[in-house]
Design an enzyme around this catalytic site. Sequence first.
Site, short mmCIF file in Angstrom:
data_model
loop_
_atom_site.label_atom_id
_atom_site.label_comp_id
_atom_site.label_asym_id
_atom_site.label_seq_id
_atom_site.Cartn_x
_atom_site.Cartn_y
_atom_site.Cartn_z
N MET A 1 0.83 -1.21 0.00
CA MET A 1 0.00 0.00 0.00
C MET A 1 0.86 1.26 0.00
O MET A 1 0.54 2.25 -0.66
CB MET A 1 -0.93 -0.01 1.21
CG MET A 1 -1.96 -1.13 1.20
SD MET A 1 -2.86 -1.28 -0.37
CE MET A 1 -3.66 0.32 -0.48
N GLY B 1 -8.50 3.22 7.91
CA GLY B 1 -7.81 2.06 7.33
C GLY B 1 -6.56 2.49 6.59
O GLY B 1 -6.21 1.90 5.57
N ASP C 1 -11.30 -0.33 15.57
CA ASP C 1 -12.07 -1.03 14.56
C ASP C 1 -12.90 0.00 13.79
O ASP C 1 -13.80 0.63 14.35
CB ASP C 1 -12.99 -2.06 15.22
CG ASP C 1 -13.74 -2.92 14.22
OD1 ASP C 1 -13.91 -2.49 13.05
OD2 ASP C 1 -14.18 -4.03 14.59
N ILE C 2 -12.60 0.18 12.52
CA ILE C 2 -13.25 1.24 11.74
C ILE C 2 -14.75 1.01 11.57
O ILE C 2 -15.48 1.94 11.25
CB ILE C 2 -12.58 1.40 10.36
CG1 ILE C 2 -12.71 0.12 9.52
CG2 ILE C 2 -11.13 1.82 10.52
CD1 ILE C 2 -12.17 0.24 8.12
N LYS D 1 -8.89 5.32 1.34
CA LYS D 1 -8.07 4.99 0.17
C LYS D 1 -7.96 3.47 0.04
O LYS D 1 -7.42 2.80 0.91
CB LYS D 1 -6.68 5.61 0.30
CG LYS D 1 -5.74 5.29 -0.86
CD LYS D 1 -4.41 6.02 -0.70
CE LYS D 1 -3.45 5.67 -1.82
NZ LYS D 1 -2.87 4.32 -1.66
N VAL E 1 -10.08 1.16 0.43
CA VAL E 1 -10.71 0.45 1.54
C VAL E 1 -12.02 -0.18 1.09
O VAL E 1 -12.24 -1.38 1.29
CB VAL E 1 -10.97 1.40 2.74
CG1 VAL E 1 -11.79 0.70 3.82
CG2 VAL E 1 -9.65 1.89 3.33
N LEU E 2 -12.88 0.60 0.45
CA LEU E 2 -14.21 0.12 0.11
C LEU E 2 -14.20 -1.01 -0.91
O LEU E 2 -15.12 -1.83 -0.94
CB LEU E 2 -15.07 1.29 -0.40
CG LEU E 2 -15.33 2.40 0.63
CD1 LEU E 2 -16.18 3.50 0.01
CD2 LEU E 2 -15.99 1.86 1.89
N HIS E 3 -13.16 -1.08 -1.73
CA HIS E 3 -13.13 -2.16 -2.73
C HIS E 3 -12.89 -3.53 -2.09
O HIS E 3 -13.00 -4.56 -2.75
CB HIS E 3 -12.10 -1.88 -3.83
CG HIS E 3 -10.68 -2.10 -3.43
ND1 HIS E 3 -9.67 -2.23 -4.37
CD2 HIS E 3 -10.07 -2.21 -2.23
CE1 HIS E 3 -8.51 -2.41 -3.75
NE2 HIS E 3 -8.74 -2.40 -2.46
N ASN E 4 -12.56 -3.54 -0.81
CA ASN E 4 -12.35 -4.80 -0.09
C ASN E 4 -13.64 -5.43 0.41
O ASN E 4 -13.62 -6.54 0.94
CB ASN E 4 -11.42 -4.58 1.11
CG ASN E 4 -10.02 -4.21 0.69
OD1 ASN E 4 -9.44 -4.83 -0.19
ND2 ASN E 4 -9.46 -3.19 1.32
#
Length: 356
Positions: free
Chosen positions: A173, A202, A245-246, A259, A261-264
């Site tokens: 990353m 994250g 914990d996000i 950045k 993050v959401l694609h996970n």
Amino acid sequence: MEIHLESQEQEMKYQSQIWNQICGTVDTSVLRCAIQLGIFDAIHNSGKPMITLTELSSIVSSPSSSSIEPCNLYRLVRYLSQMDLISIGECLNEATVSLTGTSKLLLRNQEKSLIDWVLAIYCEMMVVVWHELSSSVSTPADEPPIFQKVHGKNALELAGEFPEWNDLINNAMTSDTSVTKPALIQGCGKILNGVTSLIDVGGGHGATMAYIVEAFPHIKGAVIDLPHVVEAAPERPGVEFISGDIFKSISNADAVLLKYVLHNWEDTECVNLLKRCKEAVPADKGKVIIMDLVIDDDDNSILTQAKLSLDLTVMNHGGGRERTKEDWRNLIEMSGFSRHEIIPISAMPSIIVAYP
């Protein structure tokens, strides 16, 4: 039946395409091998624009400590030339090699380098999961990704247990951040106007936030990530690290950054996370800044091919997805935001800004 020459030529083209796809793993193996041998760094560190193949064979070293066979090295370099990673020339009847613009992104200890991405993507833990791609295609969205079925735990859980895996992920990353930094800073200029506090959700080892606070010193920057990630993060001037914990709690700030993050995650998890982010920023002037891929299904460029490759990677290894403009619109609306804008930048991801 007589076969016309034009048909023969067309069939040969089809055969060539299939053979290249059959041998597609050769590309990844050759790239990994070149990095293991230190080919790109050897050429760069010579201080010369090009070196002879003999010089290269005397510099590079095999992981097994065996001597390099010049003939085999040439065959490897010849293939790297087809990949546009090496330029082959000739000087005094001897083959010479030099870097290309592409291979300059594969050097160690450089401001811009994707070498750690290569090492992460091609590590054994990642490669073995590709053998189960057909199972991944038939796995429902509410079931664990194939990576978890193969290794017993998901990537984040394993990172908490194995420091070397944690380092591999976070170094990758950081590597990506080094390449996207100029486009990110340029794209965020107007977006960060009036923002005095920013939290990177994250944000890993904080490389992105470090670049932002350096470019925009008026911003108070913070990174929130899992405890094992924060513990391994280096100290960075102007960056505060927060363990947490996000999905449970995000500290308040003028703006939130997400950045890659959401694609996970699938949509349900993303909506929950985006709602948390929306709660963390002011209702009147807050911003949730998303850096992620935006896929254009009508575009057949090499950039779209790279994005689609990453889409299959996150599907197979993490259970997530890359998204189209329409996907992003639906996701942001489901999360309760009033509006959003998508800002293309000169990098793989785009900047997506969601407003409460």
